[in-house]
Design an enzyme around this catalytic site. Sequence first.
Site, PDB file in Angstrom:
ATOM      1  N   ASP A  59       0.772  14.607 -84.987  1.00  0.00           N
ATOM      2  CA  ASP A  59       1.851  15.503 -84.562  1.00  0.00           C
ATOM      3  C   ASP A  59       3.177  14.876 -84.990  1.00  0.00           C
ATOM      4  OD1 ASP A  59       3.801  16.940 -83.254  1.00  0.00           O
ATOM      5  OD2 ASP A  59       2.859  16.829 -81.270  1.00  0.00           O
ATOM      6  N   TYR A 148      12.180  29.403 -82.090  1.00  0.00           N
ATOM      7  CA  TYR A 148      11.913  29.203 -83.522  1.00  0.00           C
ATOM      8  C   TYR A 148      13.218  29.233 -84.304  1.00  0.00           C
ATOM      9  CZ  TYR A 148       9.680  30.038 -88.104  1.00  0.00           C
ATOM     10  OH  TYR A 148       9.260  29.959 -89.417  1.00  0.00           O
TER      11      TYR A 148
END
Length: 324
Positions: A59, A148
Amino acid sequence: MSRKRVLITGAAGFLGSHLSDRFIKEGYHVIGMDNLITGDLRNIQHLFSLENFEFYHHDVSKFVHVPGELHYILHFASPASPIDYLKIPIQTLKVGSLGTHNLLGLAKAKNARMLIASTSEVYGDPLVHPQNEEYWGNVNPVGPRGVYDEAKRFQEAITMAYHTFHKLETRIVRIFNTYGPRMRLNDGRVLPTFIGQALRGEPLTAFGDGSQTRSFCYVSDLVEGIYRLLLSDYASPVNIGNPAEITINEFAEEILKLTGSNQKIIHTALPKDDPKQRQPDITLARKLLGWEPKVSRTEGLKITFDYFKSLSPEELLRSAPRFA
Ligand code: UDP
């Protein structure tokens, strides 16, 4: 001769996997990285046997370590559909902000050139049409897409700051709606949703009155644009997309025709802050990169439909995203 080494984050995703293919084809050593939240190893399984491909399950919101030299970093890790933003909003924010910061630090340490995947979402629900790179956008920071849109806007800002302050070589691509094989069938985006509905014999769900527009770019065109931008010397944002604009209603009709479905188009609620219109102005990409899209929607949709048809019936029926 030693190969140039490129790190591609989000390598198991739709765009990351196609970019990995392209860089392998160009003779690079590709280091793929993905935390597999929305990515799928099946997208890159054909690369695992190659000596010039390696993969890290990681990640990038956490410290990123890659041994050895790096010449290029392409940051493509991020959830990328409105359904994903609703389900994993914090990860979406972190990968665009903390992840980008980690990778910029890595690029600086390795003296690598970094390209970030930005998006037409930085323009929000645009008041300028078509959208050119000069437009600053109309974004709701606290709406459902805010996680986003604002992560991507921050990503552009921090990338420019590393460019001006640390003299890092950086590139910013603003990606407009792109489609092709390896899109996730159940990610909620309009193309896989419509094709999935047609294949399962369900009506197609056009949100709102279906008059909103999008402009769809086939994935190989996008990859070509990104490849040229990476090798250019231009640090400011560049739109890459296909200007062929279409309403969602027209798009639904095209999918019914393509799939031979006799289903109806039904209208359901329009999601909050859904942009009413979107079309890239690609004047800059044409001039700077000598690039423009080559694949027509008819051609691209056929290849994409063949891909979805080749999936197993179980996969087609599976409706819940894996992280739900
Ligand atoms: N859309 C739709 N039906 C669906 C999924 C999406 O009408 O089942 C519409 C959506 O409201 C938007 C457009 O299709 O106007 C493109 O949506 P998508 O999620 O693919 O991407 P966006 O461009 O909105 O990020």
